[in-house]
Design an enzyme around this catalytic site. Structure first.
Site, PDB file in Angstrom:
ATOM      1  N   THR A 177       2.097 -58.087 -16.176  1.00  0.00           N
ATOM      2  CA  THR A 177       3.225 -59.002 -15.997  1.00  0.00           C
ATOM      3  C   THR A 177       2.842 -60.016 -14.923  1.00  0.00           C
ATOM      4  O   THR A 177       2.137 -59.679 -13.976  1.00  0.00           O
ATOM      5  CB  THR A 177       4.450 -58.191 -15.517  1.00  0.00           C
ATOM      6  OG1 THR A 177       4.830 -57.328 -16.578  1.00  0.00           O
ATOM      7  CG2 THR A 177       5.622 -59.067 -15.137  1.00  0.00           C
ATOM      8  N   ARG A 205      13.173 -53.559 -27.118  1.00  0.00           N
ATOM      9  CA  ARG A 205      13.234 -53.030 -25.745  1.00  0.00           C
ATOM     10  C   ARG A 205      13.168 -54.188 -24.738  1.00  0.00           C
ATOM     11  O   ARG A 205      12.379 -55.113 -24.867  1.00  0.00           O
ATOM     12  CB  ARG A 205      12.053 -52.073 -25.518  1.00  0.00           C
ATOM     13  CG  ARG A 205      11.944 -51.496 -24.112  1.00  0.00           C
ATOM     14  CD  ARG A 205      11.010 -52.291 -23.231  1.00  0.00           C
ATOM     15  NE  ARG A 205      10.796 -51.662 -21.934  1.00  0.00           N
ATOM     16  CZ  ARG A 205      10.168 -52.228 -20.927  1.00  0.00           C
ATOM     17  NH1 ARG A 205       9.684 -53.443 -21.044  1.00  0.00           N
ATOM     18  NH2 ARG A 205      10.016 -51.599 -19.793  1.00  0.00           N
ATOM     19  N   VAL A 206      14.032 -54.124 -23.738  1.00  0.00           N
ATOM     20  CA  VAL A 206      14.029 -55.145 -22.686  1.00  0.00           C
ATOM     21  C   VAL A 206      13.805 -54.445 -21.349  1.00  0.00           C
ATOM     22  O   VAL A 206      14.484 -53.455 -21.039  1.00  0.00           O
ATOM     23  CB  VAL A 206      15.371 -55.918 -22.670  1.00  0.00           C
ATOM     24  CG1 VAL A 206      15.425 -56.885 -21.497  1.00  0.00           C
ATOM     25  CG2 VAL A 206      15.565 -56.674 -23.984  1.00  0.00           C
ATOM     26  N   GLY A 207      12.858 -54.940 -20.579  1.00  0.00           N
ATOM     27  CA  GLY A 207      12.564 -54.335 -19.276  1.00  0.00           C
ATOM     28  C   GLY A 207      13.294 -55.044 -18.150  1.00  0.00           C
ATOM     29  O   GLY A 207      14.309 -55.719 -18.362  1.00  0.00           O
ATOM     30  N   ASP A 208      12.764 -54.903 -16.971  1.00  0.00           N
ATOM     31  CA  ASP A 208      13.392 -55.490 -15.782  1.00  0.00           C
ATOM     32  C   ASP A 208      13.121 -56.987 -15.637  1.00  0.00           C
ATOM     33  O   ASP A 208      13.917 -57.711 -15.043  1.00  0.00           O
ATOM     34  CB  ASP A 208      12.873 -54.782 -14.517  1.00  0.00           C
ATOM     35  CG  ASP A 208      11.359 -54.909 -14.395  1.00  0.00           C
ATOM     36  OD1 ASP A 208      10.662 -54.720 -15.427  1.00  0.00           O
ATOM     37  OD2 ASP A 208      10.870 -55.207 -13.303  1.00  0.00           O
ATOM     38  N   GLY A 229       6.091 -53.629 -12.802  1.00  0.00           N
ATOM     39  CA  GLY A 229       6.025 -52.165 -12.780  1.00  0.00           C
ATOM     40  C   GLY A 229       6.832 -51.562 -13.907  1.00  0.00           C
ATOM     41  O   GLY A 229       7.186 -52.263 -14.869  1.00  0.00           O
ATOM     42  N   GLY A 231       9.586 -50.883 -15.876  1.00  0.00           N
ATOM     43  CA  GLY A 231      10.864 -51.584 -15.940  1.00  0.00           C
ATOM     44  C   GLY A 231      12.081 -50.680 -15.955  1.00  0.00           C
ATOM     45  O   GLY A 231      13.106 -50.992 -15.343  1.00  0.00           O
TER      46      GLY A 231
HETATM   47  N1  ASP Z   1       8.104 -54.654 -15.619  1.00  0.00           N
HETATM   48  C1  ASP Z   1       7.550 -54.883 -16.932  1.00  0.00           C
HETATM   49  C2  ASP Z   1       8.419 -54.210 -17.942  1.00  0.00           C
HETATM   50  O1  ASP Z   1       8.788 -53.065 -17.745  1.00  0.00           O
HETATM   51  C3  ASP Z   1       6.161 -54.405 -17.102  1.00  0.00           C
HETATM   52  C4  ASP Z   1       5.232 -54.645 -15.947  1.00  0.00           C
HETATM   53  O2  ASP Z   1       5.569 -55.317 -14.993  1.00  0.00           O
HETATM   54  O3  ASP Z   1       4.135 -54.136 -15.997  1.00  0.00           O
HETATM   55  O4  ASP Z   1       8.683 -54.812 -18.951  1.00  0.00           O
END
Ligand code: ASP
Length: 309
Positions: A177, A205-208, A229, A231
């Site tokens: 990311t 799927r949606v992360g942070d 990280g 999410g």
């Molecule tokens: N935070 C991102 C997510 O979970 C992935 C990442 O930052 O590595 O979508």
């Protein structure tokens, strides 16, 4: 007549927090250096923090080293679905896209949503429609998929689906990311984050990263934050806003706030990741609890940039 003194400038970037293998250290550094140069040029030419953030992220979205734009992870259905967000600390406005397909620069789409709509977050087909209406660049799925990611995806598919938690628990929990935070000559701050999410993620799927307060946050009073990280854990502790609150209400400096926020992430959600942050004075904080984090920064008090993995 006296000219007002120029405000301190600062730009901090990340290119993912994970167990980056030795052979990928140089490509990460190269990508960060290129993005830092572009963003720093914007700030030095008295450009806005929000422009520096967008421009630097575009460079990293173009670079297939990172899990953003081209080179992103492929989801369980064999598609690239991208998430991005941006926040302007000067206007207190934000824009974001989630699970969007066929967009090489989702950060630009997020910015258009921030500036040209009354909304903050658009997803999927609606986000694509907004992109078409505002003439945001589109591309084919194939333009975003690299042979490296196709190989990874085939291997993951052969081994059966796994949860995003497993993706971050494995010895190599790939990430990549990208994010940026900036402080400009007017004292305005901005933050942005762009990602392909996690490998083999469930479609939709949606992360942070596209969630304001989780992956991205900026307000002139306190500073700007971008995270990377796992999410699912980051969302639970509202990671970026937690860092801001530690600075704003608990009067911590950026480094201490980032360290404390990571402790909260670990303790409450067994989470892993990294944080970049700056305050309105141009002090920088970077913290991570993963084996490595790709990061770079330059401030007006430094003679040359620092780029580390
Ligand atoms: N935070 C991102 C997510 O979970 C992935 C990442 O930052 O590595 O979508």
């Amino acid at each position: 007549m006296t000219t007002p003194a120029q405000h301190a400038l600062a730009l901090v970037l990340h290119g993912g927090a994970w167990d980056i293998p030795d052979e990928l250290v140089e490509p990460h550094k190269k990508g960060l250096r290129a993005a830092l140069k572009v963003g720093w040029d914007v700030l030095q030419k008295r450009g806005a923090a929000v422009d520096a953030v967008e421009e630097a992220i575009i460079v990293m979205e173009q670079d297939d080293t990172f899990d953003a734009g081209r080179g992103s992870f492929i989801n369980g259905a064999g598609e690239v679905e991208l998430d991005a967000s941006i926040m302007n600390g000067a206007t207190f406005r934000a824009g974001a896209v989630a699970a969007v397909q066929n967009i090489p620069h989702p950060i630009t789409l997020a910015r258009a949503i921030m500036e040209k709509s009354e909304h903050i977050l658009l997803v999927g087909m609606g986000a694509s429609r907004f992109a078409r209406e505002h003439k945001i660049k589109t591309c084919s799925q194939d333009d975003l998929i690299t042979s490296r990611e196709l190989e990874r995806w085939r291997a993951l598919q052969a081994g059966g689906a796994f949860s995003t938690k497993d993706a971050f628990r494995r010895k190599r929990h790939p990430s990549g990311t990208v994010g940026a935070v900036a402080l400009d000559h007017r004292g305005n701050v901005a933050a942005g984050t762009s990602t392909g999410g996690t490998p083999n993620k469930y479609p939709g799927r949606v992360g942070d990263s596209p969630l304001i307060g989780c992956g991205t946050y900026a307000e002139n009073r306190a500073g700007a934050v971008s995270t990377s990280g796992w999410g699912e854990a980051m969302i639970k502790v509202v990671m970026a806003k937690t860092v801001i609150d530690l600075m704003d209400w608990h009067e911590m400096g950026p480094s201490r706030a980032a360290e404390e926020a990571l402790k909260i992430l670990k303790k409450k959600a067994s989470g892993y990741g990294g944080i970049i942050v700056l305050n309105p004075e141009g002090d920088v904080g970077i913290a991570f609890n993963t084996p490595r984090m790709a990061r770079a920064y330059q401030t007006s008090s430094m003679r040359s940039p620092i780029v580390e993995v």
